[in-house]
Design a protein around this motif. Structure first.
Motif, PDB file in Angstrom:
ATOM      1  N   TYR A  36       6.630  -2.774  -6.749  1.00  0.00           N
ATOM      2  CA  TYR A  36       7.493  -1.620  -7.031  1.00  0.00           C
ATOM      3  C   TYR A  36       7.382  -1.255  -8.514  1.00  0.00           C
ATOM      4  O   TYR A  36       7.112  -0.097  -8.871  1.00  0.00           O
ATOM      5  CB  TYR A  36       8.941  -1.936  -6.668  1.00  0.00           C
ATOM      6  N   GLY A  37       7.586  -2.241  -9.376  1.00  0.00           N
ATOM      7  CA  GLY A  37       7.482  -1.988 -10.805  1.00  0.00           C
ATOM      8  C   GLY A  37       6.084  -1.578 -11.225  1.00  0.00           C
ATOM      9  O   GLY A  37       5.898  -0.684 -12.051  1.00  0.00           O
ATOM     10  N   ASN A  38       5.071  -2.210 -10.638  1.00  0.00           N
ATOM     11  CA  ASN A  38       3.696  -1.893 -10.996  1.00  0.00           C
ATOM     12  C   ASN A  38       3.309  -0.488 -10.539  1.00  0.00           C
ATOM     13  O   ASN A  38       2.577   0.227 -11.237  1.00  0.00           O
ATOM     14  CB  ASN A  38       2.745  -2.926 -10.392  1.00  0.00           C
ATOM     15  N   SER A  39       3.810  -0.073  -9.376  1.00  0.00           N
ATOM     16  CA  SER A  39       3.497   1.271  -8.891  1.00  0.00           C
ATOM     17  C   SER A  39       4.115   2.331  -9.793  1.00  0.00           C
ATOM     18  O   SER A  39       3.519   3.386 -10.031  1.00  0.00           O
ATOM     19  CB  SER A  39       3.976   1.457  -7.447  1.00  0.00           C
ATOM     20  N   LYS A  40       5.303   2.062 -10.334  1.00  0.00           N
ATOM     21  CA  LYS A  40       5.943   2.971 -11.278  1.00  0.00           C
ATOM     22  C   LYS A  40       5.161   3.046 -12.583  1.00  0.00           C
ATOM     23  O   LYS A  40       4.945   4.123 -13.148  1.00  0.00           O
ATOM     24  CB  LYS A  40       7.383   2.522 -11.554  1.00  0.00           C
ATOM     25  N   LEU A  41       4.738   1.880 -13.078  1.00  0.00           N
ATOM     26  CA  LEU A  41       3.991   1.832 -14.329  1.00  0.00           C
ATOM     27  C   LEU A  41       2.649   2.543 -14.192  1.00  0.00           C
ATOM     28  O   LEU A  41       2.240   3.298 -15.084  1.00  0.00           O
ATOM     29  CB  LEU A  41       3.788   0.383 -14.760  1.00  0.00           C
ATOM     30  N   THR A  72       5.797  -5.707 -18.164  1.00  0.00           N
ATOM     31  CA  THR A  72       5.191  -6.785 -17.376  1.00  0.00           C
ATOM     32  C   THR A  72       5.835  -6.783 -15.986  1.00  0.00           C
ATOM     33  O   THR A  72       6.657  -7.656 -15.688  1.00  0.00           O
ATOM     34  CB  THR A  72       5.404  -8.154 -18.049  1.00  0.00           C
ATOM     35  N   PRO A  73       5.498  -5.807 -15.160  1.00  0.00           N
ATOM     36  CA  PRO A  73       6.128  -5.732 -13.834  1.00  0.00           C
ATOM     37  C   PRO A  73       5.866  -6.983 -13.016  1.00  0.00           C
ATOM     38  O   PRO A  73       4.771  -7.540 -13.039  1.00  0.00           O
ATOM     39  CB  PRO A  73       5.490  -4.491 -13.204  1.00  0.00           C
ATOM     40  N   SER A  74       6.899  -7.422 -12.288  1.00  0.00           N
ATOM     41  CA  SER A  74       6.791  -8.659 -11.522  1.00  0.00           C
ATOM     42  C   SER A  74       6.598  -8.409 -10.027  1.00  0.00           C
ATOM     43  O   SER A  74       6.508  -9.355  -9.253  1.00  0.00           O
ATOM     44  CB  SER A  74       8.047  -9.515 -11.736  1.00  0.00           C
ATOM     45  N   ASN A  75       6.570  -7.141  -9.623  1.00  0.00           N
ATOM     46  CA  ASN A  75       6.366  -6.807  -8.209  1.00  0.00           C
ATOM     47  C   ASN A  75       5.652  -5.466  -8.094  1.00  0.00           C
ATOM     48  O   ASN A  75       5.463  -4.754  -9.095  1.00  0.00           O
ATOM     49  CB  ASN A  75       7.705  -6.784  -7.466  1.00  0.00           C
ATOM     50  N   SER A 109      11.430   3.420 -14.215  1.00  0.00           N
ATOM     51  CA  SER A 109      12.498   2.442 -14.081  1.00  0.00           C
ATOM     52  C   SER A 109      12.353   1.312 -15.101  1.00  0.00           C
ATOM     53  O   SER A 109      11.237   1.001 -15.549  1.00  0.00           O
ATOM     54  CB  SER A 109      12.482   1.838 -12.668  1.00  0.00           C
ATOM     55  N   ILE A 110      13.462   0.689 -15.447  1.00  0.00           N
ATOM     56  CA  ILE A 110      13.447  -0.501 -16.296  1.00  0.00           C
ATOM     57  C   ILE A 110      12.688  -1.640 -15.611  1.00  0.00           C
ATOM     58  O   ILE A 110      12.261  -2.596 -16.266  1.00  0.00           O
ATOM     59  CB  ILE A 110      14.896  -0.942 -16.618  1.00  0.00           C
ATOM     60  N   ILE A 111      12.477  -1.520 -14.315  1.00  0.00           N
ATOM     61  CA  ILE A 111      11.804  -2.563 -13.541  1.00  0.00           C
ATOM     62  C   ILE A 111      10.364  -2.772 -13.996  1.00  0.00           C
ATOM     63  O   ILE A 111       9.758  -3.807 -13.690  1.00  0.00           O
ATOM     64  CB  ILE A 111      11.845  -2.227 -12.021  1.00  0.00           C
ATOM     65  N   VAL A 112       9.803  -1.826 -14.775  1.00  0.00           N
ATOM     66  CA  VAL A 112       8.433  -2.017 -15.284  1.00  0.00           C
ATOM     67  C   VAL A 112       8.379  -3.196 -16.257  1.00  0.00           C
ATOM     68  O   VAL A 112       7.290  -3.703 -16.554  1.00  0.00           O
ATOM     69  CB  VAL A 112       7.875  -0.744 -15.955  1.00  0.00           C
ATOM     70  N   TYR A 113       9.541  -3.646 -16.757  1.00  0.00           N
ATOM     71  CA  TYR A 113       9.585  -4.781 -17.672  1.00  0.00           C
ATOM     72  C   TYR A 113       9.802  -6.112 -16.956  1.00  0.00           C
ATOM     73  O   TYR A 113       9.956  -7.150 -17.605  1.00  0.00           O
ATOM     74  CB  TYR A 113      10.697  -4.586 -18.705  1.00  0.00           C
ATOM     75  N   GLY A 114       9.840  -6.070 -15.642  1.00  0.00           N
ATOM     76  CA  GLY A 114      10.012  -7.295 -14.893  1.00  0.00           C
ATOM     77  C   GLY A 114      11.458  -7.576 -14.548  1.00  0.00           C
ATOM     78  O   GLY A 114      12.344  -6.733 -14.720  1.00  0.00           O
ATOM     79  N   ASP A 115      11.708  -8.786 -14.076  1.00  0.00           N
ATOM     80  CA  ASP A 115      13.036  -9.162 -13.602  1.00  0.00           C
ATOM     81  C   ASP A 115      13.972  -9.538 -14.750  1.00  0.00           C
ATOM     82  O   ASP A 115      13.542  -9.768 -15.880  1.00  0.00           O
ATOM     83  CB  ASP A 115      12.931 -10.359 -12.651  1.00  0.00           C
ATOM     84  N   SER A 116      15.243  -9.639 -14.414  1.00  0.00           N
ATOM     85  CA  SER A 116      16.233 -10.143 -15.361  1.00  0.00           C
ATOM     86  C   SER A 116      15.997 -11.631 -15.589  1.00  0.00           C
ATOM     87  O   SER A 116      15.281 -12.289 -14.825  1.00  0.00           O
ATOM     88  CB  SER A 116      17.641  -9.901 -14.820  1.00  0.00           C
ATOM     89  N   SER A 117      16.617 -12.167 -16.637  1.00  0.00           N
ATOM     90  CA  SER A 117      16.404 -13.578 -16.975  1.00  0.00           C
ATOM     91  C   SER A 117      17.740 -14.306 -17.093  1.00  0.00           C
ATOM     92  O   SER A 117      18.806 -13.688 -17.178  1.00  0.00           O
ATOM     93  CB  SER A 117      15.639 -13.696 -18.301  1.00  0.00           C
ATOM     94  N   ALA A 132       0.821  -1.207   0.000  1.00  0.00           N
ATOM     95  CA  ALA A 132       0.000   0.000   0.000  1.00  0.00           C
ATOM     96  C   ALA A 132       0.858   1.261   0.000  1.00  0.00           C
ATOM     97  O   ALA A 132       0.540   2.253  -0.670  1.00  0.00           O
ATOM     98  CB  ALA A 132      -0.933  -0.002   1.213  1.00  0.00           C
ATOM     99  N   LEU A 133       1.978   1.222   0.741  1.00  0.00           N
ATOM    100  CA  LEU A 133       2.869   2.378   0.804  1.00  0.00           C
ATOM    101  C   LEU A 133       3.512   2.651  -0.554  1.00  0.00           C
ATOM    102  O   LEU A 133       3.671   3.812  -0.951  1.00  0.00           O
ATOM    103  CB  LEU A 133       3.949   2.152   1.863  1.00  0.00           C
ATOM    104  N   TYR A 134       3.883   1.599  -1.263  1.00  0.00           N
ATOM    105  CA  TYR A 134       4.484   1.765  -2.588  1.00  0.00           C
ATOM    106  C   TYR A 134       3.529   2.497  -3.524  1.00  0.00           C
ATOM    107  O   TYR A 134       3.928   3.421  -4.248  1.00  0.00           O
ATOM    108  CB  TYR A 134       4.857   0.416  -3.184  1.00  0.00           C
ATOM    109  N   TYR A 135       2.267   2.090  -3.534  1.00  0.00           N
ATOM    110  CA  TYR A 135       1.294   2.742  -4.412  1.00  0.00           C
ATOM    111  C   TYR A 135       1.000   4.167  -3.954  1.00  0.00           C
ATOM    112  O   TYR A 135       0.820   5.071  -4.786  1.00  0.00           O
ATOM    113  CB  TYR A 135       0.009   1.917  -4.492  1.00  0.00           C
ATOM    114  N   LYS A 136       0.993   4.380  -2.672  1.00  0.00           N
ATOM    115  CA  LYS A 136       0.743   5.729  -2.144  1.00  0.00           C
ATOM    116  C   LYS A 136       1.863   6.686  -2.532  1.00  0.00           C
ATOM    117  O   LYS A 136       1.605   7.828  -2.944  1.00  0.00           O
ATOM    118  CB  LYS A 136       0.602   5.674  -0.618  1.00  0.00           C
TER     119      LYS A 136
END
Length: 285
Positions: A124-129, A119-122, A98-106, A68-72
């Motif tokens: 943090y990435g989704n809140s940025k997107l 395709t955010p995987s957490n 952030s590049i994190i909006v594309y998900g994790d490294s592979s 919730a804090l991340y989205y806030k």
């Protein structure tokens, strides 16, 4: 003279940009504000040409209590700040995503291009997107929006994975030689890019990165060299590392995640003023 307001007082990137623009006091007037309480809402934005919004939670957490804090902070605060900037006549709003909006490294080579769907995987990435999506609707001819999706940012005094690798490079005599590729961005290259965005009054989505991709083992080897240390790179551990790749620390260090270099070029002016080796020397010395 451009007047720039940086949100996120004493942030690593905010401080770096403020110091960078201070080299040209005749062209830029820079101030920063703290966003941790509600006092910023009483601040008048109308005198500023640019708001650079860097305030946010920068680290990745998997603790569900933090969601919730991340989205806030990362989403709602960004949108509220952009709305205030537009209402009060600011001409340009720059947002650090952030590049994190594309998900994790592979574990295998992964190249992101302009057709790659985030395709955010957490959270943090989704809140940025979601912050990006929330401010896009505010853009107009009078209110230009710049969204940056940088890869890992590093430099003297930076936090995160780079200083951990640097610490290891100075201590370990041996390091795994894994064939991976990462996009990275030195803080000076980022600051020069931001300066260019301000100078040319740009808008749009951008993917700044260094000229060179980074192989983790070569990065560690170069850091060791700067400190006069000898380090042996070996592939003897590679089978074990591949088995353990799902462990977070392993895929963060040895994973693959790069931007197509074409999408990071800026035709009007070159912002990549530091080579990889030069940037490591500046960071370590």
């Amino acid at each position: 003279m451009k007047k720039v307001l940086i949100t996120g007082k004493n942030s690593y990137i905010g401080n770096a940009l403020e110091n960078w623009l201070a080299n040209e006091p005749e062209n830029y007037q820079v101030e920063s504000i703290d966003m941790k309480d509600g006092s910023w809402k009483e601040r008048e934005f109308s005198s500023y040409d640019v708001v650079f919004h860097v305030a946010g939670i920068a680290h990745v957490s998997t603790d569900p209590k933090m969601e919730a804090l991340y989205y806030k902070v990362n989403r709602d605060l960004t949108i509220e700040t952009a709305e205030k900037a537009k209402t009060e006549g600011v001409k340009q709003f720059i947002f650090m995503s952030s590049i994190i909006v594309y998900g994790d490294s592979s574990s295998s080579k992964r190249v992101i291009d302009r057709q790659t769907i985030p395709t955010p995987s957490n959270f943090y990435g989704n809140s940025k997107l979601q912050a990006e999506e929330g401010i896009k609707n505010l853009e107009s001819n009078e209110f230009k929006i710049v969204i940056l999706r940088p890869p890992m940012i590093y430099g003297k005094g930076s936090k995160g994975n780079y200083p951990r690798l640097a610490k290891m490079a100075k201590k370990t005599p041996i390091f795994p030689d894994i064939d991976n590729e990462r996009s990275m961005l030195h803080i000076d290259n980022l600051c020069e890019f931001l300066k260019i965005m301000i100078d040319f009054e740009e808008s749009g989505l951008y993917f700044p990165q260094n000229q060179e991709y980074v192989k983790t083992s070569e990065l560690v080897h170069t850091i060791a060299q700067v400190h006069g240390k000898k380090i042996i790179l070996t592939r003897v551990f590679n089978p074990l590392i591949k088995l353990l790749f799902k462990i977070e620390v392993i895929h963060k260090v040895f994973g693959n995640l790069v931007y197509d270099q074409v999408m990071s070029k800026y035709e009007k002016k070159d912002y990549r003023i530091r080579t990889l080796k030069e940037s490591i020397e500046l960071t370590e010395k």
